[in-house]
Design an enzyme around this catalytic site. Sequence first.
Site, PDB file in Angstrom:
ATOM      1  N   ASP A  75       0.813  -1.213   0.000  1.00  0.00           N
ATOM      2  CA  ASP A  75       0.000   0.000   0.000  1.00  0.00           C
ATOM      3  C   ASP A  75       0.847   1.264   0.000  1.00  0.00           C
ATOM      4  O   ASP A  75       0.455   2.282  -0.572  1.00  0.00           O
ATOM      5  CB  ASP A  75      -0.918   0.002   1.222  1.00  0.00           C
ATOM      6  CG  ASP A  75      -2.189  -0.796   0.968  1.00  0.00           C
ATOM      7  OD1 ASP A  75      -2.177  -1.645   0.062  1.00  0.00           O
ATOM      8  OD2 ASP A  75      -3.181  -0.575   1.672  1.00  0.00           O
ATOM      9  N   CYS A 102       0.885  -8.084   5.117  1.00  0.00           N
ATOM     10  CA  CYS A 102       0.464  -6.705   4.891  1.00  0.00           C
ATOM     11  C   CYS A 102      -1.004  -6.594   4.518  1.00  0.00           C
ATOM     12  O   CYS A 102      -1.672  -7.575   4.239  1.00  0.00           O
ATOM     13  CB  CYS A 102       1.367  -6.037   3.868  1.00  0.00           C
ATOM     14  SG  CYS A 102       3.034  -5.737   4.530  1.00  0.00           S
ATOM     15  N   ASP A 103      -1.432  -5.390   4.452  1.00  0.00           N
ATOM     16  CA  ASP A 103      -2.801  -4.894   4.498  1.00  0.00           C
ATOM     17  C   ASP A 103      -3.915  -5.817   3.986  1.00  0.00           C
ATOM     18  O   ASP A 103      -4.660  -6.388   4.757  1.00  0.00           O
ATOM     19  CB  ASP A 103      -2.857  -3.562   3.757  1.00  0.00           C
ATOM     20  CG  ASP A 103      -2.025  -2.503   4.464  1.00  0.00           C
ATOM     21  OD1 ASP A 103      -1.175  -2.866   5.285  1.00  0.00           O
ATOM     22  OD2 ASP A 103      -2.212  -1.316   4.196  1.00  0.00           O
ATOM     23  N   LYS A 104      -4.074  -5.961   2.670  1.00  0.00           N
ATOM     24  CA  LYS A 104      -5.244  -6.662   2.141  1.00  0.00           C
ATOM     25  C   LYS A 104      -5.021  -8.167   2.043  1.00  0.00           C
ATOM     26  O   LYS A 104      -5.959  -8.927   1.825  1.00  0.00           O
ATOM     27  CB  LYS A 104      -5.607  -6.131   0.742  1.00  0.00           C
ATOM     28  CG  LYS A 104      -5.697  -4.629   0.665  1.00  0.00           C
ATOM     29  CD  LYS A 104      -6.551  -4.039   1.767  1.00  0.00           C
ATOM     30  CE  LYS A 104      -6.373  -2.542   1.894  1.00  0.00           C
ATOM     31  NZ  LYS A 104      -5.030  -2.125   2.294  1.00  0.00           N
ATOM     32  N   CYS A 113       4.951  -2.240   8.341  1.00  0.00           N
ATOM     33  CA  CYS A 113       5.317  -0.919   8.862  1.00  0.00           C
ATOM     34  C   CYS A 113       5.012  -0.801  10.354  1.00  0.00           C
ATOM     35  O   CYS A 113       3.980  -1.264  10.831  1.00  0.00           O
ATOM     36  CB  CYS A 113       4.615   0.167   8.068  1.00  0.00           C
ATOM     37  SG  CYS A 113       5.196   0.255   6.353  1.00  0.00           S
ATOM     38  N   GLU A 127      -6.865   4.855  -0.339  1.00  0.00           N
ATOM     39  CA  GLU A 127      -6.468   5.442   0.937  1.00  0.00           C
ATOM     40  C   GLU A 127      -5.998   6.877   0.720  1.00  0.00           C
ATOM     41  O   GLU A 127      -5.347   7.180  -0.272  1.00  0.00           O
ATOM     42  CB  GLU A 127      -5.337   4.632   1.577  1.00  0.00           C
ATOM     43  CG  GLU A 127      -5.792   3.284   2.108  1.00  0.00           C
ATOM     44  CD  GLU A 127      -4.692   2.550   2.851  1.00  0.00           C
ATOM     45  OE1 GLU A 127      -5.026   1.569   3.532  1.00  0.00           O
ATOM     46  OE2 GLU A 127      -3.520   2.942   2.745  1.00  0.00           O
ATOM     47  N   SER A 149      -5.375   5.265   5.416  1.00  0.00           N
ATOM     48  CA  SER A 149      -4.354   4.362   5.913  1.00  0.00           C
ATOM     49  C   SER A 149      -4.423   4.342   7.428  1.00  0.00           C
ATOM     50  O   SER A 149      -4.831   5.318   8.066  1.00  0.00           O
ATOM     51  CB  SER A 149      -2.973   4.856   5.470  1.00  0.00           C
ATOM     52  OG  SER A 149      -1.950   4.240   6.224  1.00  0.00           O
TER      53      SER A 149
END
Length: 553
Positions: free
Chosen positions: A78, A119-121, A192, A443, A469
């Site tokens: 992202d 990570c995110d998704k 992160c 985002e 985010s």
Amino acid sequence: MISDSVKKGVDRAPHRSLFKAMGYTDSELSRPLVGVVHATSDIVPGHIHLDKIANAVADGIRMAGGTPVMVPSIGICDGIAMGHAGMKYSLASRELIADSTESMVMAHGFDAVAFVPNCDKIIPGMLMAAARINRSSIFVSGGPMMPGRDLKGKDASLSTLFEAVGAYTAGKLSACELEQLENSSCPGCGSCAGMFTANSMNCLCEAIGMAMGGNGTIPAVSAERIRFAKNSGEMLMKLLDAGLCPRDIMTQQAFENGLKLDMALGCSTNSVLHLPAIAHECGIDLSLKMVDSISKSAPNLCRLAPASNTHVVDLHYAGGVYAVLNELNRNGILNGGVMTVNNMTMAEAVKNACILNPNVIRSFDDPYSVEGGIAVLWGNIAPNGCVVKQSAVAPEMMRHTGPARVFDGEEAAIKAIYAGDIQAGDVVVIRYEGPSGGPGMREMLSPTSALAGMGMDKQVALITDGRFSGATRGAAIGHVSPEAQAGGVIAAVEEGDKIEIDIPNRTITLAVDQKTIDSRLSKLEKREPSVKSGWLSRYARLVSSADKGAILE
């Protein structure tokens, strides 16, 4: 075994020959086949080391009598996709990950699955797949990145750098200082370092019972992470023997636990998109009303970056997610009887965890706030709701009224912010960035970070039908539903209209009479899709509104 469908009997001789073409032995084929779905790549810092984590999981599976089978997954960074057309693909990729993982597991007859995201998704996409296939599963993340260093030698992370761009644009930071931060903010592999979306979801995996303790907080670079991965691989084989499957674990009460931890940690608002989507795959409705109800009853016990300078590694050494869950359980907040991948109840799993640093994890009796980290607002501009990470909002911005500065798309808003066209007191409105209108619900970290870096996050609010985010801080209100593309009231906002925001009372109001709003909406012309080809055009046609989790219908 389910895998007998691809490896047992005379009629499966052709299938076995294909396995043997890859080097599998008869002994390996006599054992359960266990998929290890991992998202290793060279384009995501959170994933660049996942081959090592996946191999450790495979070691654990072998030690416990299974045959691990490596399967790749895509994954978008992202941060790299941020602020340009690439972000349109981020949320949408969740569906690709779920679909492709389901396809690989079902087509090849795996008995059980270890999921290795970070990570995110990728995390919610894999959780959605786990719910669909409903075979014994466990989640093993790659772990959080260690914090970097800012110009004063304090801990820093990616959000530090995004805000530094705003500071540089405002003349508060030199080019040399910006370059120094560029080289020091993200020191190595891992998701992160703050309580951003990736770490939020990895922690929530523990709360909904799909990962063992430490999944969300053990540092990526730690040997403890490798040991955790091996232990998880072994535990998966125990789950297979016990016949314990994801839908036995991800129950209504488990998702409630997820939301309670969400509120206690102050997780990313993206969790309010992902948890309902995962619950939907389990046949469970997780509404925004439930989210806000839990927020009002579950206290905020942690303030992690971007709400403070405390990072996820600090949470780990303060006792981790299980310490937070145990604190909630001891005070009657948690559903302790739900099952977990530890092959025991949640109450049993967390009972020995304790708070080791009260400066990082506060007690139930001394919370940062008696309400949770996320609030849901309602009003004529968002009749179906919108969300804000209230734990990252400055006290003076919890209530705010100001003139609307209206932008059709993120790029126009960023340009105006950098040009100095946004003034103290303004309410920046970014629309046509919703799930369908974007498409992909981008985002808005770039504009919120620019405002923060310029020192305006305590003076300017931002609302959007897009999303934020987990690194965003300030009065950033997203997921406005219905979105502009669907004819929502946000499409009728005009430059200079007063917008009233009252987070404590959960309201957001466009101070324009209903007759005028109806007149404006009636004059709106149907807006052509911004993407007319490729799979994003299909996504735009099929995706639901944000209040339903942006699922495909």
